[in-house]
Scaffold this motif. Sequence first.
Motif, PDB file in Angstrom:
ATOM      1  N   THR A 143       0.827  -1.215   0.000  1.00 20.09           N
ATOM      2  CA  THR A 143       0.000   0.000   0.000  1.00 20.09           C
ATOM      3  C   THR A 143       0.859   1.261   0.000  1.00 20.09           C
ATOM      4  OG1 THR A 143      -1.734  -1.157   1.216  1.00 20.09           O
ATOM      5  CG2 THR A 143      -1.799   1.248   1.263  1.00 20.09           C
ATOM      6  N   ILE A 144       1.894   1.289   0.840  1.00 21.27           N
ATOM      7  CA  ILE A 144       2.695   2.512   0.884  1.00 21.27           C
ATOM      8  C   ILE A 144       3.506   2.705  -0.396  1.00 21.27           C
ATOM      9  CG2 ILE A 144       2.817   2.715   3.394  1.00 21.27           C
ATOM     10  CD1 ILE A 144       5.474   1.432   3.397  1.00 21.27           C
ATOM     11  N   LEU A 145       3.648   1.632  -1.188  1.00 20.95           N
ATOM     12  CA  LEU A 145       4.332   1.787  -2.470  1.00 20.95           C
ATOM     13  C   LEU A 145       3.347   2.107  -3.591  1.00 20.95           C
ATOM     14  CD1 LEU A 145       6.882  -1.086  -1.972  1.00 20.95           C
ATOM     15  CD2 LEU A 145       7.395   1.354  -2.018  1.00 20.95           C
ATOM     16  N   GLY A 146       2.102   2.359  -3.229  1.00 23.84           N
ATOM     17  CA  GLY A 146       1.145   2.857  -4.218  1.00 23.84           C
ATOM     18  C   GLY A 146       0.205   1.819  -4.792  1.00 23.84           C
TER      19      GLY A 146
END
Lengths: 291, 235
Positions: free
Chosen positions: A182-185
């Motif tokens: 998620t934090i990588l998009g």
Amino acid sequence: MNLKLIAEQLLNGIVLGSMYALVASGLTLIWGTMKMLNFAHGELYMIGGYVLYFSLLLLGFHPFWGILLAVFIAFVLGLLMERAILHPLLDKPEWHVSSIVATLGVSIFLQNFALKAWGERFKSVPYFIEGTLDLLGFRVAYQRILILLVAAVVMVGFWIYVKRSRFGIALRATAQDRDAATILGINSHRVYLITFGISSALAALAATMLAPIFLVNPWMGIPPQLKAFIVVVLGGLGSFGGAILGGFLLGCIESLATVFLSSEWKDVAAFAVLIAFLVFKPSGFFGAKEW
Amino acid sequence: MMLEIKNIDVFYGDAQALWDVSLAVEEKEIVTMLGANGAGKSTTLRAVSGLLKLNKGSISFAGVRLDRIKPHQIILRGISHVPEGRRLFPSMTVMENLMVGAYVSSAWKGRASSANEVMEIFPVLKERRNQLAGTLSGGEQQMCAIARAMVSHPNFLLLDEPSLGLAPVIVERIFDVIQRINQRGVTILLVEQNAHTALQIAHRGYVIESGRVVTEGPASRLLQDEHIKQAYLGL
């Protein structure tokens, strides 16, 4: 014991096993990414069979287009099912239980829907290709060769897709660590949605290939669903390689049981192997491997 | 102001983890957030990344409210997060991990050259490019995690305990790299338990205790602060 008979049965086992592998890889795909068991997998398979039947016999489609339509409809149905039924339960407590109850509900609904809408009569679908190939004294129906070819192409293609494509990378990342993805998009909800669609499409494809052999009916999804669960346990939950190996293994076990015992005993043999694995090697061949 | 965290409260279920936390980072700064285990440092970073919802307050980045956009869209603003414990994808190779780092559409096209570029920062990753990330040493994993965050060319980096569990010589090398990344114009918010090392490279610092900010100031002043010396520097 007749060696030729054994060899022929083994070949049958491999053909059937390739379809078990296809159904099981859809199941294991869902487990690997969403950490849930889809109890309606067999019913998506069943829908695939009916779509093929109707497109061949009512619409007069060529089998190729019938298969394509079945796969497409199952894909869309998978998307709808994920969005309407599973998505609202995601990230809520008791996901492991709620997803089982929800998919079991879908399974019961679809079986009874098929029974009510299309009747309990078993419907036969003609072979896509008639005739048999004579090879080294064996007689192999072209239909079975086609099944093996389709299974090989789809499994290799799918594997490359998962390894190489942008979506495949997102899928594996989500399966291995959802927060990091998620934090990588990566939008994990979108990954789940499409994964569900692909899984359903794989089930429907297997159904279309086996429909000429096993007949189309509201309960046709139950045996492959059960077999897929066995396969997934043999191979290791969530492992793609395990689903393929387990599929072929189960197919061969059943065929050999047919030769050495009798065809009524083949399910006994399959479940005996399942129990043996649960007792002695519960993690399967490859353990709970990640994508 | 580049990143501005204003009076946020964050809960894990019923348990409150952050109380009225405010923090600001200016462009091109290295700001460190110090505190003991469980003080709320990682919680603050996870709130910035949208992995945790705010019960109160706001987080804005370059004038945009981050707490109003979806978690997976935050990286599109130029913020990259190196999470606590590296959180690499263990069954993927180093190269594949970097490819996930390039997932966002703006970075996907140039992924190969970007990956090579970040591997210049950490030459050891080049040797390990086809090795599974789960089999790397701790230091290599940390380098891979930072590299993965850099592939999308962020202008803001959230670093969560990069020194955790690493030998002092490796920590030194990693902090060197952090400083170099900062000199290239990337703003950094660095969470650390290793207060001494962090204050060496940081411009400013915040100290957080039991979910509340208790002290803030320039790094040079924090290094002299009696309470910090006692509690975090072991002097």
